[in-house]
Design a protein around this motif. Structure first.
Motif, PDB file in Angstrom:
ATOM      1  N   VAL A 225      78.840  34.783  55.310  1.00  0.00           N
ATOM      2  CA  VAL A 225      78.394  35.681  54.258  1.00  0.00           C
ATOM      3  C   VAL A 225      77.909  36.990  54.860  1.00  0.00           C
ATOM      4  O   VAL A 225      77.262  37.007  55.911  1.00  0.00           O
ATOM      5  CB  VAL A 225      77.290  35.027  53.395  1.00  0.00           C
ATOM      6  N   ALA A 226      78.285  38.085  54.193  1.00  0.00           N
ATOM      7  CA  ALA A 226      77.779  39.415  54.537  1.00  0.00           C
ATOM      8  C   ALA A 226      76.960  39.895  53.344  1.00  0.00           C
ATOM      9  O   ALA A 226      77.495  40.048  52.244  1.00  0.00           O
ATOM     10  CB  ALA A 226      78.928  40.382  54.825  1.00  0.00           C
ATOM     11  N   VAL A 227      75.670  40.098  53.551  1.00  0.00           N
ATOM     12  CA  VAL A 227      74.767  40.543  52.499  1.00  0.00           C
ATOM     13  C   VAL A 227      74.730  42.062  52.524  1.00  0.00           C
ATOM     14  O   VAL A 227      74.332  42.658  53.524  1.00  0.00           O
ATOM     15  CB  VAL A 227      73.357  39.957  52.694  1.00  0.00           C
ATOM     16  N   MET A 228      75.138  42.686  51.409  1.00  0.00           N
ATOM     17  CA  MET A 228      75.262  44.144  51.373  1.00  0.00           C
ATOM     18  C   MET A 228      74.184  44.766  50.493  1.00  0.00           C
ATOM     19  O   MET A 228      73.763  44.200  49.486  1.00  0.00           O
ATOM     20  CB  MET A 228      76.646  44.549  50.859  1.00  0.00           C
ATOM     21  N   TYR A 229      73.761  45.957  50.908  1.00  0.00           N
ATOM     22  CA  TYR A 229      72.779  46.721  50.135  1.00  0.00           C
ATOM     23  C   TYR A 229      73.015  48.198  50.405  1.00  0.00           C
ATOM     24  O   TYR A 229      73.084  48.620  51.574  1.00  0.00           O
ATOM     25  CB  TYR A 229      71.355  46.335  50.528  1.00  0.00           C
ATOM     26  N   ALA A 230      73.144  48.981  49.340  1.00  0.00           N
ATOM     27  CA  ALA A 230      73.318  50.436  49.454  1.00  0.00           C
ATOM     28  C   ALA A 230      74.423  50.818  50.439  1.00  0.00           C
ATOM     29  O   ALA A 230      74.292  51.768  51.209  1.00  0.00           O
ATOM     30  CB  ALA A 230      72.010  51.095  49.857  1.00  0.00           C
ATOM     31  N   GLY A 231      75.527  50.053  50.409  1.00  0.00           N
ATOM     32  CA  GLY A 231      76.683  50.375  51.228  1.00  0.00           C
ATOM     33  C   GLY A 231      76.655  49.858  52.645  1.00  0.00           C
ATOM     34  O   GLY A 231      77.618  50.038  53.388  1.00  0.00           O
ATOM     35  N   GLN A 232      75.560  49.206  53.057  1.00  0.00           N
ATOM     36  CA  GLN A 232      75.444  48.679  54.414  1.00  0.00           C
ATOM     37  C   GLN A 232      75.421  47.159  54.402  1.00  0.00           C
ATOM     38  O   GLN A 232      74.968  46.544  53.431  1.00  0.00           O
ATOM     39  CB  GLN A 232      74.171  49.188  55.079  1.00  0.00           C
ATOM     40  N   VAL A 233      75.912  46.554  55.474  1.00  0.00           N
ATOM     41  CA  VAL A 233      75.747  45.112  55.661  1.00  0.00           C
ATOM     42  C   VAL A 233      74.372  44.890  56.278  1.00  0.00           C
ATOM     43  O   VAL A 233      74.108  45.297  57.406  1.00  0.00           O
ATOM     44  CB  VAL A 233      76.845  44.532  56.573  1.00  0.00           C
ATOM     45  N   MET A 234      73.490  44.257  55.518  1.00  0.00           N
ATOM     46  CA  MET A 234      72.120  44.036  55.981  1.00  0.00           C
ATOM     47  C   MET A 234      71.982  42.769  56.808  1.00  0.00           C
ATOM     48  O   MET A 234      71.130  42.682  57.697  1.00  0.00           O
ATOM     49  CB  MET A 234      71.164  43.971  54.784  1.00  0.00           C
ATOM     50  N   GLU A 235      72.811  41.774  56.499  1.00  0.00           N
ATOM     51  CA  GLU A 235      72.779  40.530  57.270  1.00  0.00           C
ATOM     52  C   GLU A 235      74.161  39.903  57.246  1.00  0.00           C
ATOM     53  O   GLU A 235      74.857  39.924  56.229  1.00  0.00           O
ATOM     54  CB  GLU A 235      71.746  39.554  56.712  1.00  0.00           C
ATOM     55  N   LEU A 236      74.554  39.344  58.370  1.00  0.00           N
ATOM     56  CA  LEU A 236      75.856  38.702  58.515  1.00  0.00           C
ATOM     57  C   LEU A 236      75.677  37.429  59.323  1.00  0.00           C
ATOM     58  O   LEU A 236      74.963  37.425  60.333  1.00  0.00           O
ATOM     59  CB  LEU A 236      76.839  39.636  59.235  1.00  0.00           C
ATOM     60  N   GLY A 237      76.323  36.358  58.896  1.00  0.00           N
ATOM     61  CA  GLY A 237      76.246  35.124  59.664  1.00  0.00           C
ATOM     62  C   GLY A 237      76.928  33.987  58.931  1.00  0.00           C
ATOM     63  O   GLY A 237      77.506  34.160  57.851  1.00  0.00           O
ATOM     64  N   GLU A 238      76.868  32.804  59.520  1.00  0.00           N
ATOM     65  CA  GLU A 238      77.389  31.622  58.856  1.00  0.00           C
ATOM     66  C   GLU A 238      76.551  31.334  57.619  1.00  0.00           C
ATOM     67  O   GLU A 238      75.335  31.530  57.610  1.00  0.00           O
ATOM     68  CB  GLU A 238      77.376  30.432  59.810  1.00  0.00           C
ATOM     69  N   THR A 239      77.198  30.861  56.570  1.00  0.00           N
ATOM     70  CA  THR A 239      76.527  30.668  55.292  1.00  0.00           C
ATOM     71  C   THR A 239      75.316  29.753  55.410  1.00  0.00           C
ATOM     72  O   THR A 239      74.239  30.054  54.865  1.00  0.00           O
ATOM     73  CB  THR A 239      77.516  30.102  54.258  1.00  0.00           C
ATOM     74  N   ALA A 240      75.461  28.650  56.116  1.00  0.00           N
ATOM     75  CA  ALA A 240      74.350  27.707  56.240  1.00  0.00           C
ATOM     76  C   ALA A 240      73.149  28.356  56.906  1.00  0.00           C
ATOM     77  O   ALA A 240      71.995  28.125  56.503  1.00  0.00           O
ATOM     78  CB  ALA A 240      74.798  26.475  57.034  1.00  0.00           C
ATOM     79  N   GLN A 241      73.399  29.210  57.916  1.00  0.00           N
ATOM     80  CA  GLN A 241      72.292  29.860  58.614  1.00  0.00           C
ATOM     81  C   GLN A 241      71.655  30.927  57.739  1.00  0.00           C
ATOM     82  O   GLN A 241      70.433  31.006  57.615  1.00  0.00           O
ATOM     83  CB  GLN A 241      72.795  30.478  59.925  1.00  0.00           C
TER      84      GLN A 241
END
Length: 321
Positions: A225-241
């Motif tokens: 999952v890549a968590v996006m906010y205001a056009g930026q990826v704020m967090e990226l990693g395996e979904t479980a983590q």
């Protein structure tokens, strides 16, 4: 063959507008490998759909890109429009939010599924119809031969979405992009479509990208999952983590809102994140999430958030856990 199917390298998208350039995606760098299902998660206005449309080279004419977006090693925006069109439908396919607008209401299902196979040379019409009927059966539509003779308005919303998925899979794409595939459906049908997309992973010889604001869809379907906010990826990693031990305050806030909304009792209070996504036309000093962040410190309002890497991903934050 390289396991990296899709790669963003400091990729940005801005739109030309009367008041100047409006940034929608800013400095995204990530890789999608074969066999992965990447969820793009975030509030409305976070840049999820712009990033997804960029993957298919379907950005509008007023869009300007910077950085690189490579698919199977080729820079998508170094190709001419003919080259990008050859990729769409054959190597890259999409399932959109509203299946009724994705399908032509005055053309029978069979003719539309036949047209989706236009890039498959050496296959006659009868074979295309046979393949279309077979794919309808594989996505869970009964009596496929009869459905081919029907119009989209004769099918339910869930069945139309199944037809759209069948159309996307007909040419055996290496990348399937599903842009909010359950938003226009009722809860029961949405669960069925999520289960179907999970089963369809075996029919995609590559990877999938799922754009959603629904944490449940990410948990059930996505490997990363890549968590996006205001056009930026704020967090990226395996979904479980990311969902089990989020490092970014924004991710934690999204999870807290979701958990609160699932609490017991008719009188429960729905949690929310104070404030709103910033206007992309107005520059934010420091971290873009800083004005809404409960964990902010003084430096957050002065210096842009650094990327803090960890095994399998990163968090863009001064105080990442």
């Amino acid at each position: 063959m390289s396991q990296v199917l899709l790669e963003f390298a400091d990729f940005s998208v801005s739109y030309r507008a009367p008041g100047g350039m409006v940034p929608a995606v800013r400095g995204v760098s990530l890789q999608l490998r074969r066999g992965e299902v990447l969820g793009l998660l975030g509030e409305s206005g976070s840049g999820k759909s712009t990033l997804a449309h960029a993957m298919m080279a379907l950005l509008p004419g007023n869009a300007m890109t910077a950085g690189a977006l490579r698919f199977e090693g080729r820079d998508m925006y170094a190709l001419d429009e003919g080259g990008r069109q050859r990729l769409r439908g054959s190597r890259i396919a999409a399932v959109f939010q509203d299946p009724f607008t994705a399908l032509n209401p005055v053309v029978r299902i069979g003719r539309q599924l036949e047209a989706f196979q236009h890039q498959m040379r050496g296959i006659g019409r009868a074979e295309k119809w046979r393949r279309a009927a077979e794919m309808l059966g594989r996505v869970g539509i009964g009596e496929p031969a009869r459905r081919l003779r029907q119009y989209p308005f004769e099918l339910s919303g869930g069945m139309r979405q199944r037809v759209a998925i069948a159309a996307a899979l007909l040419c055996g794409p290496a990348l399937l992009v599903a842009d909010e595939p359950t938003t226009a459906l009722d809860a029961s049908t949405a669960r069925q479509i999520v289960a179907l997309l999970g089963a369809c992973r075996a029919l995609v010889d590559g990877a999938m990208v799922v754009v959603t604001h629904d944490l449940g869809v990410v948990a059930r379907l996505c490997t990363h999952v890549a968590v996006m906010y205001a056009g930026q990826v704020m967090e990226l990693g395996e979904t479980a983590q990311v969902m089990g031990a989020p490092r970014h305050p924004y991710t934690r806030a999204l999870l807290a809102c979701d958990l609160a909304s699932r609490g017991p009792g008719p009188g429960r209070v729905f949690a929310h994140i104070a404030g709103h996504v910033p206007d992309p036309r107005i520059a934010v000093e420091g971290c873009v999430f800083g004005p809404r962040c409960a964990a902010r410190v003084d430096v957050c309002g002065v210096v842009g958030a650094p990327v803090v890497g960890h095994a399998g991903g990163f968090a863009r934050c001064h105080v990442a856990a």
